[in-house]
Design a protein around this motif. Structure first.
Motif, short mmCIF file in Angstrom:
data_model
loop_
_atom_site.label_atom_id
_atom_site.label_comp_id
_atom_site.label_asym_id
_atom_site.label_seq_id
_atom_site.Cartn_x
_atom_site.Cartn_y
_atom_site.Cartn_z
N ILE A 17 0.85 -1.20 0.00
CA ILE A 17 0.00 0.00 0.00
C ILE A 17 0.88 1.25 0.00
N LEU A 18 1.93 1.24 0.83
CA LEU A 18 2.85 2.38 0.85
C LEU A 18 3.54 2.54 -0.50
N ALA A 19 3.95 1.43 -1.11
CA ALA A 19 4.60 1.50 -2.43
C ALA A 19 3.68 2.15 -3.45
N SER A 20 2.40 1.80 -3.42
CA SER A 20 1.43 2.37 -4.35
C SER A 20 1.25 3.86 -4.10
N LEU A 21 1.17 4.27 -2.84
CA LEU A 21 1.02 5.70 -2.51
C LEU A 21 2.24 6.50 -2.97
N ILE A 22 3.44 5.95 -2.75
CA ILE A 22 4.66 6.65 -3.15
C ILE A 22 4.74 6.78 -4.67
N ASP A 23 4.35 5.70 -5.37
CA ASP A 23 4.37 5.75 -6.83
C ASP A 23 3.45 6.85 -7.35
N LYS A 24 2.27 6.95 -6.78
CA LYS A 24 1.33 8.00 -7.18
C LYS A 24 1.88 9.38 -6.85
N LEU A 25 2.46 9.52 -5.66
CA LEU A 25 3.04 10.81 -5.27
C LEU A 25 4.16 11.21 -6.21
N ALA A 26 5.02 10.26 -6.56
CA ALA A 26 6.16 10.57 -7.44
C ALA A 26 5.69 11.13 -8.77
N GLN A 27 4.65 10.53 -9.35
CA GLN A 27 4.14 11.02 -10.63
C GLN A 27 3.61 12.45 -10.51
N LEU A 66 5.26 21.55 -0.32
CA LEU A 66 4.63 21.12 0.93
C LEU A 66 3.17 21.53 1.03
N LYS A 67 2.81 22.61 0.36
CA LYS A 67 1.43 23.12 0.44
C LYS A 67 0.50 22.47 -0.59
N SER A 68 1.06 21.66 -1.49
CA SER A 68 0.23 21.07 -2.55
C SER A 68 -0.70 20.01 -1.95
N GLN A 69 -1.86 19.84 -2.59
CA GLN A 69 -2.86 18.93 -2.06
C GLN A 69 -2.39 17.48 -2.10
N HIS A 70 -1.61 17.11 -3.15
CA HIS A 70 -1.17 15.71 -3.23
C HIS A 70 -0.19 15.37 -2.11
N VAL A 71 0.61 16.34 -1.67
CA VAL A 71 1.54 16.09 -0.56
C VAL A 71 0.78 16.01 0.75
N ILE A 72 -0.17 16.90 0.94
CA ILE A 72 -0.98 16.89 2.16
C ILE A 72 -1.74 15.57 2.27
N SER A 73 -2.33 15.12 1.16
CA SER A 73 -3.08 13.86 1.17
C SER A 73 -2.15 12.68 1.47
N PHE A 74 -0.96 12.71 0.87
CA PHE A 74 0.01 11.64 1.09
C PHE A 74 0.42 11.58 2.56
N ILE A 336 -1.38 5.88 -17.55
CA ILE A 336 -2.14 4.62 -17.53
C ILE A 336 -2.21 4.02 -16.14
N GLN A 337 -1.15 4.16 -15.33
CA GLN A 337 -1.17 3.56 -14.00
C GLN A 337 -2.10 4.29 -13.05
N GLU A 338 -2.53 5.49 -13.43
CA GLU A 338 -3.52 6.22 -12.64
C GLU A 338 -4.92 5.66 -12.87
N HIS A 339 -5.13 4.97 -13.99
CA HIS A 339 -6.48 4.56 -14.39
C HIS A 339 -6.70 3.05 -14.38
N VAL A 340 -5.64 2.26 -14.57
CA VAL A 340 -5.80 0.82 -14.74
C VAL A 340 -5.12 0.07 -13.59
N LEU A 341 -5.87 -0.83 -12.96
CA LEU A 341 -5.33 -1.63 -11.88
C LEU A 341 -4.56 -2.84 -12.40
N ARG A 342 -5.05 -3.43 -13.50
CA ARG A 342 -4.41 -4.63 -14.02
C ARG A 342 -4.79 -4.83 -15.50
#
Length: 413
Positions: A17-27, A66-74, A336-342
């Motif tokens: 789960i952490l790996a998935s969150l970090i991958d999304k944050l990185a993008q 630091l003030k961006s919404q994606h960082v706050i959510s992460f 694509i990784q934002e939209h497709v699980l598999r």
């Protein structure tokens, strides 16, 4: 420059789960205007520990980050999945940062190419090198870039129009900016002996495979793969020139033996970093379980396609194309990784004593979309329409391919 390393260690059972969150944050972070690098590493000895090397152009840029919404959510999401409820951060000061230009100059940002057919050029670069569309600067569906101001800014003849302008990226290297013009006289692509930009070169690790892909995509090699010369000459170093379908010269080069630099050399040649991308879906039980659970949530859509090969194509050629060409193309759809699980491909095999309808279809494709919106965004994307769908026409019988959309109910996970 603001540089730091952030470390986060997942609690038991939460590493994926952490790996998935970090991958999304990185993008998301890599799209911030003030971000220079966001590199993610997993501790080899402690797989639940992740380290993020981050660089920002200034303190102000980091504060905006630091003030961006994606960082706050992460950061909020970390509370219950990492040890201590948050990542730890260590600030770094550079003490030996090489820079081979004037202080205010970073380096080459992009290379410009004029192409006669944007779709064909995109398909060529995608199939030959795995290029991905970054975005369209000028969409073909919008009014063309034209007029006196444009003519002066771009140095183009009176009446010329830019009807399509697209950015591509190939690995860890400068962006390719492609133009398509209308209402202007155009010459054929120049040769190496002509003035001006005459070729682009791509560093490859397997030059034979790269050359084969180049030819399969429609390119023409000028010669066999050959040794390099001078300080580049060595047993395994090699290169070859080719022409893209519209004539632009493209060089493939590899120097695994390195360069024989003289003792006086102060600057080393830039080389793209090797690709170290993870597989599209990590094939481990915890990830499969997580994805399986997600499929039962409201809004997740599963597309199952029963595929029939194009008339005149053998089943073996269909399977090879489906796996080796079409699958990699689909993976290159931006975001694509934002939209497709598999994404799973299945091809028929005979099982003794079991009857089946294998002869009716040549395979199936299963795509798990996070939502109906995600499904529409993928299908409406220009890369899908102009590259992936066009590739489907080369090996699929669309009229006899069956598509089912639905939700999934788990019986055994």
């Amino acid at each position: 420059m603001k540089t730091m390393i952030a470390t986060a260690t997942a609690v038991d059972g939460k590493a994926e789960i952490l790996a998935s969150l970090i991958d999304k944050l990185a993008q998301q972070v890599r799209k911030e205007p003030g971000n220079v690098d966001f590199l993610v590493f997993r501790d080899k000895d402690e797989p639940a520990t992740f380290k993020m090397l981050e660089r920002y152009i200034s303190e102000d840029a980091f504060n905006e980050h630091l003030k961006s919404q994606h960082v706050i959510s992460f950061n909020n999401a970390l509370e219950n999945i990492v040890e201590g409820g948050a990542s730890s951060v260590v600030q770094l000061d550079a003490i030996s940062d090489p820079h081979y230009a004037l202080e205010h100059v970073r380096g080459i940002d992009h290379i410009g190419l004029c192409v006669p057919d944007m779709h064909a050029a995109t398909t060529f670069f995608s199939q030959a090198f795995g290029a991905s569309i970054v975005y369209d600067v000028q969409s073909p569906h919008e009014p063309a870039m034209a007029g006196k101001d444009v003519e002066q800014q771009l140095g183009i003849p009176a009446g010329a129009k830019v009807v399509h302008m697209r950015l591509l990226r190939i690995g860890d290297s400068a962006t390719i900016e492609m133009f398509k013009f209308a209402d202007v006289e155009q010459r054929e692509a120049i040769a190496l002996n002509d003035y001006g930009l005459n070729h682009l070169a791509l560093y490859v690790d397997d030059i034979k495979t790269a050359a084969d892909n180049f030819k399969a995509a429609g390119g023409e090699l000028l010669s066999a793969i050959h040794p390099l010369s001078g300080v580049e000459d060595s047993d395994c170093n090699a290169g070859v020139y080719g022409r893209a379908p519209w004539g632009t010269y493209i060089e493939l080069i590899t120097t695994p033996d390195g360069i024989d630099y003289s003792p006086e050399s102060q600057v080393t040649r830039w080389k793209p970093s090797p690709s170290n991308s993870a597989p599209f879906v990590e094939q481990n039980s915890s990830h499969r379980q997580e994805a399986s659970e997600l499929l039962t949530q409201k809004g997740v859509i599963k597309m199952t396609m029963f595929l029939k090969r194009r008339k005149g194509m053998s089943h073996q050629d269909f399977v090879a194309h489906h796996i080796e060409k079409h699958g990699p193309l689909f993976r290159q759809i931006p975001g694509i990784q934002e939209h497709v699980l598999r994404y799973i491909q299945t091809h028929p095999v005979a099982v003794e004593g079991i009857d089946s309808d294998n002869k009716e279809f040549d395979g199936t494709a299963e795509l798990w979309f996070k939502s109906q919106t995600a499904l529409k965004q993928v299908m409406d994307s220009s890369f899908y329409k102009e590259v992936v769908f066009e590739d489907e026409k080369t090996f699929l019988d669309h009229d006899n391919t069956v598509i089912q959309l639905g939700s999934q109910v788990n019986i055994i996970s």
